[in-house]
Design an enzyme around this catalytic site. Structure first.
Site, PDB file in Angstrom:
ATOM      1  N   ASN A   1       0.877  -1.180   0.000  1.00  0.00           N
ATOM      2  CA  ASN A   1       0.000   0.000   0.000  1.00  0.00           C
ATOM      3  C   ASN A   1       0.908   1.221   0.000  1.00  0.00           C
ATOM      4  OD1 ASN A   1      -1.764   2.068   0.481  1.00  0.00           O
ATOM      5  ND2 ASN A   1      -2.392   1.376   2.527  1.00  0.00           N
TER       6      ASN A   1
ATOM      7  N   LYS B   1       0.129   4.230  -0.220  1.00  0.00           N
ATOM      8  CA  LYS B   1      -0.504   5.408   0.403  1.00  0.00           C
ATOM      9  C   LYS B   1      -0.316   6.632  -0.506  1.00  0.00           C
ATOM     10  CE  LYS B   1      -0.107   3.185   4.836  1.00  0.00           C
ATOM     11  NZ  LYS B   1       0.017   3.295   6.292  1.00  0.00           N
TER      12      LYS B   1
ATOM     13  N   HIS C   1      -9.450   1.403   5.010  1.00  0.00           N
ATOM     14  CA  HIS C   1      -8.179   1.551   5.731  1.00  0.00           C
ATOM     15  C   HIS C   1      -8.389   2.489   6.921  1.00  0.00           C
ATOM     16  CE1 HIS C   1      -4.038   2.586   6.627  1.00  0.00           C
ATOM     17  NE2 HIS C   1      -3.685   1.517   5.947  1.00  0.00           N
TER      18      HIS C   1
ATOM     19  N   GLU D   1      -6.728   4.847   7.992  1.00  0.00           N
ATOM     20  CA  GLU D   1      -6.480   6.259   7.676  1.00  0.00           C
ATOM     21  C   GLU D   1      -7.707   6.889   7.010  1.00  0.00           C
ATOM     22  OE1 GLU D   1      -2.830   5.530   5.589  1.00  0.00           O
ATOM     23  OE2 GLU D   1      -1.864   5.021   7.483  1.00  0.00           O
TER      24      GLU D   1
ATOM     25  N   GLU E   1      -5.059  -4.675  10.721  1.00  0.00           N
ATOM     26  CA  GLU E   1      -4.030  -3.649  10.888  1.00  0.00           C
ATOM     27  C   GLU E   1      -4.258  -2.916  12.203  1.00  0.00           C
ATOM     28  OE1 GLU E   1      -2.351  -2.582   6.728  1.00  0.00           O
ATOM     29  OE2 GLU E   1      -3.920  -1.161   7.220  1.00  0.00           O
TER      30      GLU E   1
ATOM     31  N   GLY F   1       2.883   2.459  10.729  1.00  0.00           N
ATOM     32  CA  GLY F   1       3.833   3.552  10.542  1.00  0.00           C
ATOM     33  C   GLY F   1       4.566   3.952  11.809  1.00  0.00           C
TER      34      GLY F   1
ATOM     35  N   SER G   1       3.804  -2.022  10.174  1.00  0.00           N
ATOM     36  CA  SER G   1       5.273  -2.082  10.307  1.00  0.00           C
ATOM     37  C   SER G   1       5.864  -3.437   9.940  1.00  0.00           C
ATOM     38  CB  SER G   1       5.691  -1.668  11.719  1.00  0.00           C
ATOM     39  OG  SER G   1       5.279  -0.333  11.986  1.00  0.00           O
TER      40      SER G   1
ATOM     41  N   GLY H   1       3.033  -0.995   4.167  1.00  0.00           N
ATOM     42  CA  GLY H   1       3.103   0.418   3.821  1.00  0.00           C
ATOM     43  C   GLY H   1       4.538   0.812   3.518  1.00  0.00           C
ATOM     44  N   GLY H   2       5.207   1.379   4.523  1.00  0.00           N
ATOM     45  CA  GLY H   2       6.560   1.922   4.354  1.00  0.00           C
ATOM     46  C   GLY H   2       7.525   1.013   3.593  1.00  0.00           C
TER      47      GLY H   2
HETATM   48  P1  13P Z   1       3.263   0.474   7.586  1.00  0.00           P
HETATM   49  O1  13P Z   1       3.770  -0.817   6.983  1.00  0.00           O
HETATM   50  O2  13P Z   1       3.964   1.683   7.054  1.00  0.00           O
HETATM   51  O3  13P Z   1       3.188   0.407   9.054  1.00  0.00           O
HETATM   52  O4  13P Z   1       1.741   0.633   7.050  1.00  0.00           O
HETATM   53  C1  13P Z   1       0.861  -0.407   7.217  1.00  0.00           C
HETATM   54  C2  13P Z   1      -0.389  -0.075   6.482  1.00  0.00           C
HETATM   55  O5  13P Z   1      -1.141   0.792   6.894  1.00  0.00           O
HETATM   56  C3  13P Z   1      -0.660  -0.788   5.239  1.00  0.00           C
HETATM   57  O6  13P Z   1      -1.938  -0.535   4.772  1.00  0.00           O
END
Ligand code: 13P
Length: 255
Positions: A9, A11, A96, A98, A168, A174, A214, A235-236
């Site tokens: 993802n 983002k 999600h 967010e 999640e 993050g 993470s 994500g990251g």
């Molecule tokens: P991180 O891997 O950056 O923690 O993000 C997880 C996430 O929200 C994937 O949708």
């Protein structure tokens, strides 16, 4: 029997130029993926075309990060399921944390998005998970159960087979803080019982439940080794071709 799904993802990162660079790196390292592992990238809308173009001759699929629940019309700034399907997406992330936190998405709108995604043959990746406060109050199981029950309302058992759930925990997104493999396993096992109660044990056994929060090369092996963890929503670490490829390799080794 469940295939592992490694999904990135991105983002709100990587417009078309940066996307091209990341995709080039990914393509060099992982154009071919073990047949037991599915790999997916979810770029922002404006880079979906670039991703589809770069990845058409690879085993990496493309998805979106959100969709609107109406077919078309006067919804300025929104993107529909048919547009995503036409653009070459196979998956779409819905609900999600967010989006729930910053854009007012509710269990009800997540349900509508899930329905429309399925109508357009986009596999919805439904995100669920608790805040730190909810976990500390020991409300996390109930909350996740409610989120899943609401998201799947009215979805037939046949259609549910195309659904992916992503657990999640918000406190792990993050932050560098990951759920322990045990915490992830306990929740994933619980999620499977929730799905089993809604549909059947057989269906629950077939649905992919991803962990997100993470995940990185250093912890992917432990997390993906858990019997009910069927992949990751990353994500990251998905923004770096080396890290994302390493996680894919770990999944391949476990398959
Ligand atoms: P991180 O891997 O950056 O923690 O993000 C997880 C996430 O929200 C994937 O949708």
């Amino acid at each position: 029997m469940r295939r592992l799904l490694i999904a990135g993802n991105w983002k709100m990162n990587c417009g078309p130029y940066d996307a091209a660079e990341l995709l080039e790196g990914l393509k060099t390292k992982k154009a071919e993926v073990d047949e037991h592992v599915d790999v997916l990238v979810c770029p922002p809308f404006v880079s979906i075309g670039m991703a589809v173009k770069y990845l058409y001759d690879t085993d990496i699929q493309v998805g979106a990060q959100n969709l609107h629940f109406e077919e078309n019309g006067a919804f300025t700034g929104e993107i529909s399921g048919s547009m995503l399907a036409e653009s070459g997406c196979n998956y779409v992330i819905v609900g999600h944390s967010e989006r729930r936190q910053y854009f007012g998405e509710t269990d009800e709108s997540v349900n509508k998005r899930t329905q429309i995604a399925l109508e357009h043959k986009l596999a919805p990746i439904i995100c669920v998970g608790e805040s730190l406060e909810e976990r500390q109050k020991d409300e996390h199981f109930e909350l996740v159960k409610d989120q899943i029950t609401a998201a799947l309302k009215g979805i037939s058992e046949t259609n549910a087979l195309d659904v992916v759930i992503a657990y999640e925990p918000i406190w792990a997104i993050g932050t560098g803080e990951t759920a322990t493999p045990e915490q992830a396993q306990v929740m994933h096992e619980y999620i499977r019982t929730v799905i089993s109660d809604i549909y059947s044990n057989e269906t629950a056994e077939q649905i992919n439940i991803l962990y997100g929060g993470s995940m990185k090369p250093a912890n992917a092996h432990e997390l993906l080794s858990q019997p009910d963890v069927d992949g990751g929503l990353i994500g990251g670490a998905s923004l770096d071709a080396d890290s994302f490829s390493e996680i894919i390799t770990i999944a391949e080794e476990l398959s």
